[in-house]
Design a protein around this motif. Structure first.
Motif, PDB file in Angstrom:
ATOM      1  N   PHE A  56       0.849  -1.207   0.000  1.00 16.95           N
ATOM      2  CA  PHE A  56       0.000   0.000   0.000  1.00 16.95           C
ATOM      3  C   PHE A  56       0.876   1.247   0.000  1.00 16.95           C
ATOM      4  N   ARG A  57       1.902   1.236   0.877  1.00 15.63           N
ATOM      5  CA  ARG A  57       2.804   2.390   0.950  1.00 15.63           C
ATOM      6  C   ARG A  57       3.486   2.646  -0.393  1.00 15.63           C
ATOM      7  N   TYR A  58       4.030   1.575  -0.980  1.00 13.95           N
ATOM      8  CA  TYR A  58       4.766   1.708  -2.236  1.00 13.95           C
ATOM      9  C   TYR A  58       3.866   2.279  -3.339  1.00 13.95           C
ATOM     10  N   ILE A  59       2.666   1.713  -3.449  1.00 13.93           N
ATOM     11  CA  ILE A  59       1.751   2.136  -4.519  1.00 13.93           C
ATOM     12  C   ILE A  59       1.268   3.583  -4.303  1.00 13.93           C
ATOM     13  N   MET A  60       1.028   3.966  -3.049  1.00  6.89           N
ATOM     14  CA  MET A  60       0.602   5.347  -2.780  1.00  6.89           C
ATOM     15  C   MET A  60       1.733   6.337  -3.081  1.00  6.89           C
ATOM     16  N   GLU A  61       2.959   5.959  -2.720  1.00  8.20           N
ATOM     17  CA  GLU A  61       4.101   6.857  -2.982  1.00  8.20           C
ATOM     18  C   GLU A  61       4.328   7.030  -4.483  1.00  8.20           C
ATOM     19  N   GLU A  62       4.152   5.933  -5.236  1.00  7.40           N
ATOM     20  CA  GLU A  62       4.272   6.006  -6.701  1.00  7.40           C
ATOM     21  C   GLU A  62       3.152   6.871  -7.282  1.00  7.40           C
ATOM     22  N   HIS A  63       1.934   6.592  -6.812  1.00  3.79           N
ATOM     23  CA  HIS A  63       0.750   7.252  -7.367  1.00  3.79           C
ATOM     24  C   HIS A  63       0.800   8.779  -7.152  1.00  3.79           C
ATOM     25  N   PHE A  64       1.158   9.168  -5.923  1.00  2.00           N
ATOM     26  CA  PHE A  64       1.149  10.605  -5.604  1.00  2.00           C
ATOM     27  C   PHE A  64       2.527  11.253  -5.780  1.00  2.00           C
ATOM     28  N   ASN A  65       3.504  10.395  -6.143  1.00  2.00           N
ATOM     29  CA  ASN A  65       4.845  10.886  -6.466  1.00  2.00           C
ATOM     30  C   ASN A  65       5.499  11.656  -5.310  1.00  2.00           C
ATOM     31  N   LYS A  66       5.356  11.139  -4.105  1.00  2.00           N
ATOM     32  CA  LYS A  66       6.071  11.697  -2.943  1.00  2.00           C
ATOM     33  C   LYS A  66       6.122  10.644  -1.848  1.00  2.00           C
ATOM     34  N   GLU A  67       6.946  10.908  -0.825  1.00  2.00           N
ATOM     35  CA  GLU A  67       7.085   9.912   0.236  1.00  2.00           C
ATOM     36  C   GLU A  67       6.061  10.136   1.343  1.00  2.00           C
ATOM     37  N   ILE A  68       5.685   9.038   1.985  1.00  2.00           N
ATOM     38  CA  ILE A  68       4.769   9.141   3.121  1.00  2.00           C
ATOM     39  C   ILE A  68       5.434   9.986   4.215  1.00  2.00           C
ATOM     40  N   SER A  69       4.692  10.943   4.749  1.00  2.00           N
ATOM     41  CA  SER A  69       5.243  11.797   5.813  1.00  2.00           C
ATOM     42  C   SER A  69       4.665  11.444   7.186  1.00  2.00           C
ATOM     43  N   HIS A  70       3.403  10.985   7.224  1.00  2.00           N
ATOM     44  CA  HIS A  70       2.739  10.735   8.515  1.00  2.00           C
ATOM     45  C   HIS A  70       1.969   9.422   8.488  1.00  2.00           C
ATOM     46  N   LEU A  71       1.969   8.754   9.638  1.00  2.00           N
ATOM     47  CA  LEU A  71       1.054   7.633   9.864  1.00  2.00           C
ATOM     48  C   LEU A  71       0.201   8.018  11.069  1.00  2.00           C
ATOM     49  N   LEU A  72      -1.112   8.097  10.862  1.00  2.00           N
ATOM     50  CA  LEU A  72      -2.033   8.379  11.970  1.00  2.00           C
ATOM     51  C   LEU A  72      -2.685   7.049  12.364  1.00  2.00           C
ATOM     52  N   LEU A  73      -2.628   6.710  13.633  1.00  2.00           N
ATOM     53  CA  LEU A  73      -3.235   5.451  14.099  1.00  2.00           C
ATOM     54  C   LEU A  73      -4.509   5.763  14.867  1.00  2.00           C
ATOM     55  N   THR A  74      -5.631   5.167  14.418  1.00  2.00           N
ATOM     56  CA  THR A  74      -6.910   5.443  15.087  1.00  2.00           C
ATOM     57  C   THR A  74      -6.950   4.839  16.486  1.00  2.00           C
ATOM     58  N   HIS A  75      -6.199   3.754  16.698  1.00  2.00           N
ATOM     59  CA  HIS A  75      -6.034   3.160  18.024  1.00  2.00           C
ATOM     60  C   HIS A  75      -4.984   2.068  17.934  1.00  2.00           C
ATOM     61  N   ALA A  76      -4.629   1.508  19.093  1.00  2.00           N
ATOM     62  CA  ALA A  76      -3.488   0.587  19.128  1.00  2.00           C
ATOM     63  C   ALA A  76      -3.871  -0.880  18.987  1.00  2.00           C
ATOM     64  N   HIS A  77      -5.140  -1.176  18.685  1.00  2.00           N
ATOM     65  CA  HIS A  77      -5.478  -2.596  18.494  1.00  2.00           C
ATOM     66  C   HIS A  77      -4.602  -3.194  17.396  1.00  2.00           C
ATOM     67  N   TRP A  78      -4.228  -4.480  17.613  1.00  2.00           N
ATOM     68  CA  TRP A  78      -3.256  -5.159  16.738  1.00  2.00           C
ATOM     69  C   TRP A  78      -3.612  -5.070  15.256  1.00  2.00           C
ATOM     70  N   ASP A  79      -4.921  -5.183  14.946  1.00  2.00           N
ATOM     71  CA  ASP A  79      -5.316  -5.259  13.534  1.00  2.00           C
ATOM     72  C   ASP A  79      -5.123  -3.923  12.805  1.00  2.00           C
ATOM     73  N   HIS A  80      -4.926  -2.835  13.552  1.00  2.00           N
ATOM     74  CA  HIS A  80      -4.717  -1.508  12.952  1.00  2.00           C
ATOM     75  C   HIS A  80      -3.257  -1.068  12.991  1.00  2.00           C
ATOM     76  N   SER A  81      -2.465  -1.716  13.844  1.00  2.00           N
ATOM     77  CA  SER A  81      -1.144  -1.140  14.123  1.00  2.00           C
ATOM     78  C   SER A  81       0.040  -2.114  14.077  1.00  2.00           C
ATOM     79  N   ASP A  82      -0.197  -3.409  13.890  1.00  2.00           N
ATOM     80  CA  ASP A  82       0.929  -4.351  13.980  1.00  2.00           C
ATOM     81  C   ASP A  82       1.972  -4.180  12.876  1.00  2.00           C
ATOM     82  N   ALA A  83       1.586  -3.597  11.742  1.00  2.00           N
ATOM     83  CA  ALA A  83       2.552  -3.424  10.643  1.00  2.00           C
ATOM     84  C   ALA A  83       3.342  -2.113  10.764  1.00  2.00           C
TER      85      ALA A  83
END
Ligand SMILES: [Zn+2]
Ligand SMILES: [Zn+2]
Length: 258
Positions: A56-83
């Motif tokens: 997802f990161r790679y494809i978004m960076e290619e698509h928008f032609n820039k690097e990811i600057s922020h990751l916002l986590l809605t909460h710390a449950h494993w299914d949202h944050s383990d990666a």
């Protein structure tokens, strides 16, 4: 993995309809979303699958032609944050309570704004689903990312129902069009209003049953209980998997709290 472009600046893995959802496990149904601002490229929730997060990161960076600057986590449950390891080089934002559960160099915020005037992304801690829950709002594209305070492929699950209901009322007052839930497919304000109305109906019936002194087992079988509005939408069979039973959990919760 779905790539659902809901506005020119927002792409999410949450599909348009329930029929496009693949998998039933929380790690498969969790939404990863990318928001492109002139001065930032933001991911909301990284999920639990490292390979999926990398892709997802790679494809978004290619698509928008820039690097990811922020990751916002809605909460710390494993299914949202383990990666999270896929985003070690970006600025990670989570609630203070969420940060205690995550081992990483993290920016802790109860509210956080990225972007310039009239094109901002807001991160706001709300609690409700869990004490560390937050949501993300991108008003200029009318996009709301709810985290697990709203689900569209499972019944709702929360630790504080009153906060969740107040949050639904607050969200209904906003000018939003695209609502990306923690799990499932993208919904609109009608979906949110129907879920809120279900809980209000449920609470009013439970108040009557409580005044009759019924036990919780009698309540769960009572014919006056409203049917959960999206019962047929769900991927789960009630009681069949570890993440089900949430319709009844909600009823039990409210019966204790009316
Ligand atoms: Zn979740
Ligand atoms: Zn959760």
């Amino acid at each position: 993995m779905n790539f659902n472009q809901i506005t020119p600046h927002v792409i999410t893995t949450a599909p348009k309809t329930i029929n496009e959802l693949t998998g039933t496990d929380p790690s498969e149904t969790v939404a990863l979303t990318c928001i492109n601002l002139p001065e930032a490229l933001i991911i909301v929730d990284c999920g639990a699958d490292t390979e999926k997060a990398k892709k997802f990161r790679y494809i978004m960076e290619e698509h928008f032609n820039k690097e990811i600057s922020h990751l916002l986590l809605t909460h710390a449950h494993w299914d949202h944050s383990d990666a999270l390891n896929v985003f070690q080089d970006v600025s990670v934002v989570i609630s203070k309570k969420g940060a205690t559960k995550i081992k990483a160099d993290i920016k802790v915020a109860e509210s956080f704004t990225i972007g310039s005037k009239r094109n901002e992304v807001f991160f706001q801690v709300s609690e409700g689903h869990s004490p560390d829950s937050a949501f993300v709002l991108y008003p200029s594209d009318k996009v709301l990312i709810t985290g697990d305070n709203l689900l569209s492929c499972y019944a709702q699950v929360f630790s504080n129902g009153k906060i969740v209901l107040d949050l639904y009322r607050h969200w209904e007052s906003l000018d939003v069009k695209h609502i990306i839930p923690g799990h499932g497919f993208v919904v609109d304000k009608d979906y949110l209003m129907n879920v809120r109305a279900y809980f209000e109906d449920l609470i009013s019936v439970l108040k009557k049953l409580e005044s009759l002194g019924l036990t919780i087992n009698q309540v769960l079988k009572h014919p006056d209980l409203p049917e959960y509005c999206y019962k047929d939408h769900a991927l789960w069979e009630e009681g069949g998997r570890r993440h089900t039973g949430w319709v009844n959990s909600g009823i039990k919760y409210w019966y204790r709290h009316v």
